[in-house]
Design an enzyme around this catalytic site. Structure first.
Site, short mmCIF file in Angstrom:
data_model
loop_
_atom_site.label_atom_id
_atom_site.label_comp_id
_atom_site.label_asym_id
_atom_site.label_seq_id
_atom_site.Cartn_x
_atom_site.Cartn_y
_atom_site.Cartn_z
N LEU A 417 0.83 -1.21 0.00
CA LEU A 417 0.00 0.00 0.00
C LEU A 417 0.86 1.26 0.00
CD1 LEU A 417 -2.76 1.47 0.34
CD2 LEU A 417 -2.43 1.24 2.83
N GLN A 423 0.86 8.90 -3.85
CA GLN A 423 0.79 8.12 -5.07
C GLN A 423 1.22 8.95 -6.28
OE1 GLN A 423 -3.20 6.49 -5.17
NE2 GLN A 423 -2.87 5.18 -3.40
N GLY A 426 6.16 7.49 -7.99
CA GLY A 426 7.15 6.44 -8.22
C GLY A 426 7.52 5.67 -6.97
N GLY A 428 5.74 3.42 -5.26
CA GLY A 428 5.36 2.01 -5.32
C GLY A 428 6.39 1.18 -6.07
N ALA A 429 6.83 1.66 -7.22
CA ALA A 429 7.84 0.94 -8.00
C ALA A 429 9.15 0.85 -7.23
CB ALA A 429 8.05 1.65 -9.34
N GLU A 451 0.37 -12.64 -3.19
CA GLU A 451 -0.90 -13.21 -2.73
C GLU A 451 -2.07 -12.38 -3.23
OE1 GLU A 451 -3.27 -13.96 1.49
OE2 GLU A 451 -1.11 -13.61 1.50
#
Length: 595
Positions: A417, A423, A426, A428-429, A451
């Site tokens: 998350l 957000q 960059g 998250g990457a 998962e």
């Protein structure tokens, strides 16, 4: 069903039984003067309606119901006797009755509607069948709707008066007309009431205000508010809250320590007695079980806690730093950290942190982190406040180390998350790459799985994996044109810890990039390559069908399984292919923009 003539015979013209006097200034009729028993020791009669009671074929009795306490007697006071009547289970209740002449406006401010209707069991409305009853129907509508708001348990009855002077046809016609008009009016009022109820239904996603508060001023700054993507895990599948108007559910966190405040504000709350007992949802009952014990409900206490953010030091070891708008006046700096359950005070911190999952991860469940096979990855923004460094949480991920036969470990990303205020930067990457790099040098790690990934995470993972795989020689343009190979699987697993299934998907993305779709033959070869993979389940279906044909009779075979026709398979394959091509195009567009 008219008692008009009988009334005149009994009492004489112009006599009003038990009603207000003409100017209704003398107060209601007090039937207690005729009673031989004191039925109201407090001297406060709850007179609700005065009516008439037929005794035999011709006589009329004046009936007064006196409301008293349970386990007493129901007295029907009449002109000739007192009738004792037993209610169920040998319990008795006394009632009183009020009669309102048509000219009385009992909704006048001088009248207490709560007193009149609050304890009322039934309301009988009389309509003159020989008069112009349009006005009477309007008053009926007004009476029913207003009385219902005061007391939803009232039983309403309509008495059609003076029908004896009408022919049988006119009796039926008058009854039908009054019935139809009354129902139509009340139906319209019901629609109105339904509309009113709709105003008490709030979109829970819109009602919830989330904030990461860095300084006290942020509490009152609407620009710091961000919204959930979902709320059904708290407020139900319809994602709505009932019973409030202009509702705001305030869930605020201090940016670093995640001290939590929960507040509820609204302009209006539904009154159950006005809407058939409907009650507002209990927000302070639904949310608290999901929050860590010790959250605050006093806003002043929460704002005072912001001053303690200076002492907050993020848990864990720094794995990487990341800068946005590097070198500019708007440069922002982030730290990627990792920790385990052995980190001091991390258990309580994680309990506060994981509450964000409820609003952004579907089917989220809180994990028990007392298992030492969990690994945690956190993103913090490091910023300055009054010349001192402070930290704000930006996102996090959890990874569980599963066993892989015979002697390997297979990490599985469980939760991932990045909070909305951070957000499209960059992060998250970068976090996913940090997770990959933390396992790359460990020879015991077989590969990394995910998962139940969301669509958003699938796109993120495709982008990161494609960006990394295109650097491998086995994923060169020439190799891609030759088709998917075991060398691609081996290199992706050894160099990047990417599993076989994901390696195949990345091959298809990068081969699409290497395909000249303007060349019909080249584009066709690509499509056939993808569809051959998509067709594998249909081939297995056909193989299973042939095996069952040998073991079952036709009826048993039909009841056991069905197969798709060739036309259905072709149509399904084309739909699946088009869906994949759309997803692959999205990834390639992001790859192109990241250069």
């Amino acid at each position: 069903m008219s008692y008009e003539q009988e009334e005149e015979d009994q009492y004489g013209p112009g006599y009003e039984v038990g009603s207000y006097t003409k100017d209704y200034n003398d107060g209601p009729y007090d039937g207690e003067n005729d009673m031989t028993i004191n039925t109201n020791p407090e001297g406060k009669p709850r007179i609700l309606l005065m009516g008439l009671r037929r005794s035999g074929k011709s006589s009329i009795q004046k009936v007064v119901f006196h409301k008293m306490s349970p386990n007493e007697t129901l007295f029907l006071e009449s002109t000739n006797k007192i009738v004792k009547d037993e209610i169920s289970n040998s319990s008795f209740v006394q009632f009183q009755i009020w009669d309102f002449p048509g000219q009385v406006d009992f909704f006048d401010p001088n009248f207490d509607c709560e007193m009149i209707f609050g304890g009322c069991g039934a309301l009988v409305f009389v309509i003159d069948a020989q008069d112009d009853y349009i006005d009477a129907l309007m008053k009926l509508n007004l009476t029913v709707t207003r009385a219902y708001k005061v007391n939803p348990n009232i039983r309403f009855e309509v008495f059609i008066h003076k029908v004896d002077g009408l022919s049988d046809d006119h009796k039926i016609e008058a009854q039908r007309d009054i019935h139809q008009r009354a129902n139509d009016e009340l139906m319209e009022e019901g629609s109105y009431m339904k509309h009113v109820l709709q105003t008490y239904i709030i979109d829970s996603n819109e009602a919830l205000d989330l904030k990461l508060v860095r300084k006290p001023e942020d509490v009152h700054n609407d620009e710091k508010t961000f919204k959930p993507e979902m709320s059904h895990q708290i407020f139900g599948e319809n994602e709505s809250i009932f019973g409030y108007q202009d509702l705001k559910v305030q869930l605020y966190y201090s940016a670093g320590k995640l001290n939590t405040y929960l507040g509820v504000k609204y302009q209006k709350k539904i009154e159950p007695k006005q809407f058939d007992g409907a009650t507002a949802d209990n927000i302070m009952e639904a949310l608290p079980p999901k929050l860590q014990p010790g959250f605050m409900t006093n806003l002043d206490d929460f704002m005072a806690s912001i001053a303690k953010e200076d002492s907050f030091i993020p848990p864990g070891e720094i794995l990487s730093t990341y800068a946005v708008n590097k070198g500019s006046a708007k440069e922002r700096n982030f730290e990627m950290r990792t920790c385990t359950i052995e980190e001091p005070d991390f258990l309580s911190y994680h309990e506060r942190l994981q509450t964000f999952l409820l609003w952004y991860v579907d089917a989220a469940s809180f994990i028990s982190i007392d298992d030492d096979r969990w690994r945690f990855y956190l993103i913090f923004e490091k910023y300055q406040c009054d010349g001192k460094p402070r930290y704000a949480i930006c996102g996090y991920a959890t990874v569980y180390l599963y066993f892989a036969y015979p002697n390997k470990t297979r990490p599985r990303i469980s939760q991932f998350l990045v909070l909305p205020p951070f957000q499209r930067m960059g992060l998250g990457a970068e976090l996913l790459n940090v997770i990959y790099r933390s396992f790359l040098k460990d020879s015991n790690i077989l590969d990394i799985t995910v998962e139940d990934p969301s669509e958003e995470f699938v796109r993120l993972r495709d982008f990161v994996d494609a960006q990394n795989c295109k650097k491998l020689e086995s994923f060169s343009k020439e190799s891609l044109q030759e088709g998917f190979s075991s060398k691609m699987v081996e290199d992706a697993q050894r160099e990047l810890k990417i599993n076989k299934k994901q390696a195949r998907r990345i091959y298809e993305i990068l081969r699409f990039h290497a395909t000249n779709i303007a060349n019909p033959e080249e584009y066709r070869a690509y499509r056939l390559d993808i569809k051959r993979r998509l067709n594998i389940p249909y081939q297995k279906e056909a193989s299973d069908y042939k095996k069952l044909q040998k073991a079952l009779n036709p009826d048993e075979l039909r009841s056991t399984m069905s197969t798709s026709s060739r036309e259905q398979r072709v149509e399904n394959l084309e739909k699946q292919y088009q869906q994949l091509e759309s997803e692959y195009r999205h990834t390639l567009e992001r790859l192109a923009s990241s250069k």
